[in-house]
Write an enzyme that holds these catalytic residues in place. Structure first.
Site, PDB file in Angstrom:
ATOM      1  N   PHE A 412      42.288 -39.999  41.682  1.00  0.00           N
ATOM      2  CA  PHE A 412      42.729 -41.221  42.260  1.00  0.00           C
ATOM      3  C   PHE A 412      43.716 -42.029  41.714  1.00  0.00           C
ATOM      4  O   PHE A 412      44.687 -42.466  42.434  1.00  0.00           O
ATOM      5  CB  PHE A 412      41.578 -41.834  42.694  1.00  0.00           C
ATOM      6  CG  PHE A 412      40.693 -41.541  43.768  1.00  0.00           C
ATOM      7  CD1 PHE A 412      41.218 -41.520  44.985  1.00  0.00           C
ATOM      8  CD2 PHE A 412      39.383 -40.473  43.689  1.00  0.00           C
ATOM      9  CE1 PHE A 412      40.342 -40.825  46.328  1.00  0.00           C
ATOM     10  CE2 PHE A 412      38.829 -39.947  44.657  1.00  0.00           C
ATOM     11  CZ  PHE A 412      39.115 -40.285  45.908  1.00  0.00           C
ATOM     12  N   HIS A 413      43.775 -41.746  40.247  1.00  0.00           N
ATOM     13  CA  HIS A 413      44.615 -42.537  39.736  1.00  0.00           C
ATOM     14  C   HIS A 413      46.074 -41.777  39.616  1.00  0.00           C
ATOM     15  O   HIS A 413      47.202 -42.353  40.099  1.00  0.00           O
ATOM     16  CB  HIS A 413      44.518 -42.663  37.981  1.00  0.00           C
ATOM     17  CG  HIS A 413      43.497 -43.591  37.440  1.00  0.00           C
ATOM     18  ND1 HIS A 413      42.276 -43.514  37.732  1.00  0.00           N
ATOM     19  CD2 HIS A 413      43.832 -44.692  36.898  1.00  0.00           C
ATOM     20  CE1 HIS A 413      41.715 -44.743  37.219  1.00  0.00           C
ATOM     21  NE2 HIS A 413      42.746 -45.196  36.897  1.00  0.00           N
TER      22      HIS A 413
END
Length: 486
Positions: A412-413
């Site tokens: 998700f980063h």
């Protein structure tokens, strides 16, 4: 509670409440003792000696406080008597290694704040005198931002997915679908919720800030949907099991509770939350003012410091090593300020404002991560609740469970940065996964040398080295991509 001292005088214990005058007007024990304990004290009197010494110290301190508070208008004949020992026990200096973390450092903290403000004010003035005003008028909004309307429409359409998840839970409550079908439908909903915004962002020539906003909102909605589905599954499991952990658990779905959860400042679903009694309008206004001030300060640092440093740098992995280290270190301080401002604005100010408006009671949005003894300490409740401990309950070993938790965070980063940049170099992904071996290294160093070593490694890898390096890598790869396209 009182005890008798060796001379027969009533003395207070450490938890006692004897009057101070009783201590001051006590009778002398012997002609040769001058109010002190006799030299010959049996072993059974050792506790009495300690209690008397502590009481004498408290009397001296109380007398000193009375003098300070009343301006000296007290009877000083019985305070700080020369016959009372000034040195009563073995003690360390306040700044010694054994006692430094047991002291209050409020004064030193105030000194650091004053020095920090003074030094940075001088640097800001010097920067303005040397380079002038570098902030562009189109930093917040420009006419080209109107081209990002597809992303805005995509943000609004994300509300479809919570409604779809609610429909699935309603169907399973009515026993219209089986449990495997529920799991498949939730997987389809959550995957579509991520892929749809990614497709829109990659297809539209949008600004970086607009893309980041959409992807952050997409990740938040995805995490909420997973928590909603996982929690309801667990509630159904407990409600249908014979050995309930909580006999009051009952499975039901409510559109009102889901709507509140999607707006609430939390990623962990539960049917009800602790609520605050009212909305403090004045407090909300003050927090909004702080939010505007710190957001403006963050934009000032980005435009006045970070952008010039990045534009005048080279690719950190290409060229002179010392030059790359110098650029990373020069970027680390303003980058750290921006990250701390971002954390304060979002995780403290904005989430507290949202919680106040929604009367959300649990305001522990973060813990003291700045005291982390290991890189793996700052773990979110969502990750512990929906990834780490479910893995342990399925007999997955601890190390693979930690790796899986970091893997979810890394994905998700990377989505939040790579998709708006349209650049998939996996720098953010590798930066998060690089923390996995650091977890075991810092744990080893913490056991060997103490907690401060792990905390220093955490700060170095988190803010001094990791983030500035990622900023330089993404910037130069993005510039190279634009150069090839032009």
């Amino acid at each position: 509670m009182e005890i008798l001292d060796p001379g027969g005088v009533t003395m207070p214990t450490e938890n006692g409440g004897a009057d101070l005058d009783t201590l001051r007007h006590r009778k002398p024990r012997s002609d040769s003792s001058n109010g002190l304990l006799p030299d010959s004290v049996t072993v059974s009197d050792a506790d009495v000696r300690d209690r008397v010494e502590d009481t004498q110290g408290k009397a001296n301190l109380a007398g000193e406080n009375e003098i300070r508070e009343s301006g000296g208008n007290v009877d000083v004949r019985y305070t700080y008597r020369p016959s009372v020992p000034a040195h009563r026990r073995v003690r360390e200096s306040p700044l010694s290694s054994d006692a430094i973390f047991k002291q209050s450092h409020a004064g030193l903290f105030n000194l650091c704040v004053v020095v920090l403000v003074a030094v940075n004010s001088r640097l800001i003035i010097e920067n303005l005198m040397k380079y002038g005003w570098l902030i562009r008028t189109d930093f917040w909004f420009s006419s080209t931002s109107l081209r990002d309307w597809p992303l805005f429409m995509c943000c609004l359409s994300l509300s479809i997915f919570p409604l779809a998840a609610f429909t699935v839970e309603k169907l399973v409550l009515q026993k219209c679908i089986s449990e495997p079908v529920v799991i498949i439908l939730h997987i389809i909903i959550t995957m579509t919720e991520v892929l749809y915004p990614v497709y829109v962002t990659l297809r539209c020539d949008s600004a970086f800030l607009s893309g980041v906003t959409l992807m952050l909102l997409t990740c938040i909605v995805w995490l909420k949907l997973v928590s909603y589905a996982h929690t309801n599954y667990d509630i159904r499991t407990l409600a249908n099991s014979s050995d309930k952990a909580n006999p009051e658990v009952s499975y039901y779905v409510s559109l009102k509770s889901l709507a509140y959860f999607m707006l609430a400042p939390t990623l962990c679903y539960q049917p009800s939350y602790p609520r605050s009694p009212c909305i403090r309008k004045g407090w909300v206004a003050r927090q909004f003012a702080k939010l505007i001030i710190f957001t403006g300060f963050m934009g000032f640092i980005i435009e006045q410091y970070i952008n010039p440093i990045v534009r005048n740098s080279k690719h950190p992995l290409k060229g002179d090593l010392l030059y790359g280290v110098e650029r990373v270190l020069k970027l680390s301080v303003p980058n750290l300020y921006v990250w701390l401002c971002m954390f304060y604005c979002f995780f403290h100010l904005w989430l507290n404002i949202l919680a106040e408006l929604l009367c959300f009671g649990d305001r522990e949005f973060y813990k003291d991560w700045w005291n982390a003894k290991s890189v793996g300490d700052p773990v979110h409740k969502w990750m512990v609740r929906h990834v780490y401990f479910p893995c342990l309950r399925r007999n997955i070993p601890k190390v693979p469970a930690i790796i899986l938790a970091f893997l979810v965070s890394a994905v998700f980063h990377e989505l939040c940065i790579a998709v708006p940049c349209r650049l998939f170099k996996l720098w953010a992904f590798l930066g998060i996964m690089f923390q996995v071996p650091l977890v075991f290294i810092t744990n080893y160093l913490q056991e060997r040398f103490g907690s401060m070593v792990g905390n220093m490694i955490f700060w170095f890898t988190f803010c001094i080295f990791g983030q500035p390096m990622c900023v330089l890598l993404y910037y130069h790869d993005l510039m190279n991509r634009k150069g090839k396209m032009s």
